[in-house]
Design an enzyme around this catalytic site. Structure first.
Site, PDB file in Angstrom:
ATOM      1  CG  HIS A   1      -0.263   0.109   2.538  1.00  8.76           C
ATOM      2  ND1 HIS A   1       0.443   1.217   2.959  1.00  8.76           N
ATOM      3  CD2 HIS A   1      -0.158  -0.791   3.544  1.00  8.76           C
ATOM      4  CE1 HIS A   1       0.932   1.007   4.166  1.00  8.76           C
ATOM      5  NE2 HIS A   1       0.588  -0.209   4.549  1.00  8.76           N
TER       6      HIS A   1
ATOM      7  CG  ASP B   1       1.894 -20.268  12.754  1.00 10.30           C
ATOM      8  OD1 ASP B   1       2.301 -20.187  13.931  1.00 10.30           O
ATOM      9  OD2 ASP B   1       2.466 -20.923  11.869  1.00 10.30           O
TER      10      ASP B   1
ATOM     11  CB  SER C   1       2.368  -3.053   5.369  1.00  5.26           C
ATOM     12  OG  SER C   1       1.235  -2.699   6.087  1.00  5.26           O
TER      13      SER C   1
END
Length: 356
Positions: A174, A301, A316
């Site tokens: 992003h 997980d 990110s």
């Protein structure tokens, strides 16, 4: 999963100061290996080295970004707001009276040297240069002020997604936006630095966690350069490949049509070293309104859930891998449930790099 990259600084422009803030090589054997594998691959796919490593990011803005305006008291004792209805949040001041403005310190210096109230600011607005005439306010200290909130440069931590055969990288998945205006930062370039994870703040419902890294912004820690800041991530070139990529095994990419709902893994260094963690892709949205939200995922997980609560700020760009192929990157976390988040299709990120 927007990270607060910036420091807000008010320039009520008078006497004001701001403090900001080995050898490079490529691996020829690796590049030849990549080229051989790409030539034998099917059309429309690429071979990339997946990332997962944290990087320090320093982004230089195009000029000085306007955050807003504020009234100031003039020498007459009356409040004045000289920039009101002239500059707009998200404008970039790129010149003053014809002289180039590249950062806050240069803007401060230019205003300190004003000898007349008449000022022409050149701002970049929606990609076009616009000249604005205004009158600076003379204050009791006999300095002129503009009454403009501004900011330049951004810095922080993110995760690298991939490297191609041309040493080009993609990261974050992003864009870097201004925290106040939410506009994509216009960049004149930037630098990628080595970093290490110091601590992780675990995400909870309503409060996304975050990775805390140690970044020393000096020439010894430079890994490469940033050339683009886009809605699909940041892009540039890595020079010191060995310093960042311990594992340089290339991997095939997948088209979005190949992605399936079901098990996958993400690569990240939330525990200090790059590891793979199990996730489940719960939805593949071909028509997502936002380009970086085409994949919806859930962390399954237990190790990652215990260490970070799921997805945290700083992750990110973490590569998403399914069926042995690089399919995308993590981009956002659900604020109310940090075990869930969004991802971007890898093909959308590859639109910003040259094929090699």
């Amino acid at each position: 999963m927007r990270k607060y990259w910036y420091r807000r600084i008010l320039i009520m422009i008078a006497t004001f100061t701001v403090a900001v803030g080995g050898s490079y090589y490529l691996i020829r054997d690796f590049k030849e290996q990549m080229k051989q594998e790409v030539s034998a691959d099917t059309a429309g796919t690429q071979m990339l080295i997946p990332g997962g490593m944290p990087i320090g990011i320093y982004l230089e803005t195009e000029g000085v970004m306007v955050l807003g305006t504020e009234a100031i008291d003039g020498i007459d004792g009356m409040p004045h707001e000289p920039a009101e209805n002239l500059v707009t949040p998200g404008d970039y001041i790129i010149a003053m009276d014809g002289e180039e403005i590249r950062d806050k310190s240069r803007l401060v210096e230019a205003v300190e040297n004003l000898e007349d109230e008449e000022v022409i600011l050149t701002v970049l607005r929606s990609g076009e240069a616009v000249d604005l005439k205004m009158r600076a306010v003379l204050c009791e200290d006999h300095h002129y002020k503009l009454g403009i909130w501004v900011r330049d440069n951004a810095q922080g931590l993110g995760t690298i997604t991939f490297l191609n055969a041309g040493s080009q990288f993609g990261a974050l998945g992003h864009g870097i936006h201004d925290v106040d205006t939410n506009t994509l930062l216009e960049t004149s370039g930037g630098t990628v630095y080595e970093t290490s994870i110091k601590d992780v703040q675990k995400g909870t419902s309503g409060s996304p966690g975050g990775m805390e890294g140690i970044i020393i912004y000096n020439n010894y820690n430079v890994l490469g350069s940033i050339t683009k800041n886009t809605e699909t991530g940041i892009y540039g070139k890595i020079d010191r490949i060995d310093a960042l990529f311990g594992d340089q095994t290339p991997m095939e990419t997948a088209k979005k049509e190949e992605i399936e709902e079901g098990p996958a893994v993400i690569r990240c260094a939330v525990e200090g070293e790059v590891k793979e963690y199990e996730i489940r892709i719960t939805k593949v949205d071909m028509g997502a309104k936002e380009v970086n939200k085409g994949i919806i995922l859930e962390v399954t997980d237990q190790e990652l859930l215990e260490a970070a609560g799921g997805i945290v700020q700083g992750m990110s760009g973490s590569p998403i891998i399914q069926n042995g192929k690089l399919v995308g990157a993590v981009t956002h976390v659900f604020v109310q449930d940090s075990s869930k988040g969004y991802g971007i299709f890898i093909e959308n990120m590859l639109e910003n790099v040259e094929s090699s």
